[in-house]
Write a protein that holds these residues in place. Structure first.
Motif, mmCIF file in Angstrom:
data_model
loop_
_atom_site.group_PDB
_atom_site.id
_atom_site.type_symbol
_atom_site.label_atom_id
_atom_site.label_comp_id
_atom_site.label_asym_id
_atom_site.label_seq_id
_atom_site.Cartn_x
_atom_site.Cartn_y
_atom_site.Cartn_z
ATOM 1 N N GLU A 138 0.865 -1.099 -0.004
ATOM 2 C CA GLU A 138 -0.171 0.084 0.210
ATOM 3 C C GLU A 138 0.914 1.164 0.026
ATOM 4 O OE1 GLU A 138 -3.258 -0.005 -0.347
ATOM 5 O OE2 GLU A 138 -3.335 -2.324 -0.044
ATOM 6 N N GLY A 139 2.135 1.160 -0.279
ATOM 7 C CA GLY A 139 3.176 2.458 -0.275
ATOM 8 C C GLY A 139 3.054 2.898 -1.532
ATOM 9 N N HIS A 140 3.812 4.075 -1.606
ATOM 10 C CA HIS A 140 4.025 4.988 -2.646
ATOM 11 C C HIS A 140 5.189 5.470 -2.919
ATOM 12 C CE1 HIS A 140 3.442 8.508 0.054
ATOM 13 N NE2 HIS A 140 2.678 7.762 0.853
ATOM 14 N N PRO A 141 5.703 6.324 -3.838
ATOM 15 C CA PRO A 141 7.044 6.642 -4.092
ATOM 16 C C PRO A 141 7.523 7.497 -3.026
ATOM 17 C CG PRO A 141 5.840 6.777 -6.143
ATOM 18 C CD PRO A 141 5.007 6.399 -5.118
ATOM 19 N N LEU A 184 -4.400 -3.686 -2.448
ATOM 20 C CA LEU A 184 -5.136 -4.625 -2.451
ATOM 21 C C LEU A 184 -6.453 -4.322 -2.924
ATOM 22 C CD1 LEU A 184 -4.595 -6.909 0.852
ATOM 23 C CD2 LEU A 184 -4.282 -7.783 -1.606
ATOM 24 N N TYR A 185 -7.091 -3.470 -2.292
ATOM 25 C CA TYR A 185 -8.318 -3.169 -2.618
ATOM 26 C C TYR A 185 -8.582 -1.460 -3.347
ATOM 27 C CZ TYR A 185 -8.635 -6.643 0.756
ATOM 28 O OH TYR A 185 -8.542 -7.864 1.224
ATOM 29 N N ARG A 186 -7.832 -0.631 -3.696
ATOM 30 C CA ARG A 186 -8.062 0.674 -3.857
ATOM 31 C C ARG A 186 -8.241 0.477 -5.518
ATOM 32 N NH1 ARG A 186 -3.455 4.130 -1.194
ATOM 33 N NH2 ARG A 186 -4.566 5.400 -2.698
ATOM 34 N N ASN A 244 -3.036 -1.063 -10.633
ATOM 35 C CA ASN A 244 -2.344 -2.322 -10.728
ATOM 36 C C ASN A 244 -3.021 -2.866 -9.327
ATOM 37 O OD1 ASN A 244 -0.819 -4.357 -11.667
ATOM 38 N ND2 ASN A 244 0.875 -3.628 -10.240
ATOM 39 N N SER A 245 -3.966 -2.481 -8.920
ATOM 40 C CA SER A 245 -4.390 -3.128 -7.498
ATOM 41 C C SER A 245 -4.938 -4.556 -7.785
ATOM 42 C CB SER A 245 -5.577 -2.244 -7.051
ATOM 43 O OG SER A 245 -6.840 -2.644 -7.596
ATOM 44 N N HIS A 268 -7.555 -6.130 -11.153
ATOM 45 C CA HIS A 268 -7.416 -7.392 -11.934
ATOM 46 C C HIS A 268 -8.308 -8.347 -11.734
ATOM 47 C CE1 HIS A 268 -3.315 -5.975 -13.670
ATOM 48 N NE2 HIS A 268 -2.839 -5.521 -12.427
ATOM 49 N N LEU A 269 -8.965 -8.448 -10.366
ATOM 50 C CA LEU A 269 -9.905 -9.345 -10.098
ATOM 51 C C LEU A 269 -11.076 -9.156 -11.179
ATOM 52 C CD1 LEU A 269 -11.151 -11.941 -8.382
ATOM 53 C CD2 LEU A 269 -12.094 -10.040 -6.779
ATOM 54 N N LEU A 270 -11.401 -7.776 -10.995
ATOM 55 C CA LEU A 270 -12.671 -7.181 -11.835
ATOM 56 C C LEU A 270 -12.270 -7.603 -13.316
ATOM 57 C CD1 LEU A 270 -13.430 -4.241 -10.042
ATOM 58 C CD2 LEU A 270 -14.774 -6.188 -9.853
#
Length: 271
Positions: free
Chosen positions: A28-31, A55-57, A62-63, A67-69
């Motif tokens: 859940e990190g960022h640059p 994971l969920y956002r 690339n969450s 990809h699940l959707l």
């Protein structure tokens, strides 16, 4: 103008002397996360390519959820559920309930596997992003944190990176467990294959310095995973008490205006 030009030149020279770090952030990190900012404050030139990971956002391209959707099977399940709900509203009850129950049962049976498949896709995309970033930044040291540590491990296992590496609570074994993948480039079909990335990483550890930090109190990535990683390899494991999974205490400045992680960076470069 001449003075400004001199200042720009001095700044260029200063940056040339700075240690270049490529930091691979967590799930859940960022640059511009805390570790990256703190390392920059300590005089390091830090590049942290954005993996757009979560994971969920849904706002992260690339969450895992996005990809699940996109998975065809998940879309079919959603269509069945939607058809069942619409039928209950506008058509006869019992056939509609049967369709709805079919969709619910299908989802319950397959959701774990579909989520694992989506996570696998996300992970491979993260590895690709960092593979492209490596020649662009040409880092002196690669640092990977948690999920980013798993990405760094996979880069090493594939031979995409062969330089000094520091891993912070690396999560590759956890990713392997969650996705059921071996090399992460193809589905695993046996217990032996499940350890392929780890095995290749250990084999390459004799050719490059790899240092792992892990807190025993980590409640996200099991400490034992790092113990197993260091076993029968040249990987050095340093057990620390540094704030649990976040390991933020490693990056906090001490009285000498550096940090435990900063000292480790200089140490690994001197090997």
């Amino acid at each position: 103008k001449r003075e400004r030009e001199r200042q720009r030149q001095r700044e260029k020279e200063r940056k040339k002397k700075m240690t270049k770090i490529m930091f691979i952030h967590g799930l859940e990190g960022h640059p511009n996360g805390r570790k990256v900012t703190m390392l920059r404050d300590q005089g390091f030139e830090v590049h942290a390519p954005d993996m757009q990971m979560s994971l969920y956002r849904l706002n992260k391209s690339n969450s895992v959820t996005r990809h699940l959707l996109r998975l065809p099977e998940f879309q079919v399940i959603c269509a069945v559920l939607f058809a069942g709900i619409c039928s209950i509203i506008w058509a006869s009850l019992w056939p509609s309930v049967a369709v709805l129950l079919l969709g619910v049962a299908w989802l319950a049976i397959r959701i774990r596997s579909l989520f694992a498949e989506a996570m696998h896709v996300s992970f491979l995309a993260c590895v690709d992003i960092q593979t492209l970033a490596l020649p662009r930044y040409n880092p002196d040291v690669l640092i990977g944190s948690s999920w980013g540590g798993a990405v760094a491990q996979e880069l090493i296992a594939r031979g995409n990176y062969t330089g000094p590496t520091i891993l912070l609570a690396p999560a590759l074994q956890e990713v392997l467990n969650m996705t059921g993948q071996g090399c992460l480039s193809s589905p695993a079909s046996s217990h032996e294959e499940e350890a392929e990335s780890i095995t290749r990483l250990k084999q390459r550890s004799g050719d490059m310095p790899i240092l792992v930090f892990h807190d025993r109190q980590d409640d996200t990535i099991p400490y034992q995973h790092s113990v197993e990683l260091a076993r029968d390899s040249e990987i050095e494991l340093r057990t620390v008490s540094a704030g649990g999974h976040s390991l933020l205490d490693l990056v906090k400045k001490n009285n000498e205006n550096t940090s435990t992680l900063g000292e480790a960076i200089r140490e690994i470069l001197a090997r």
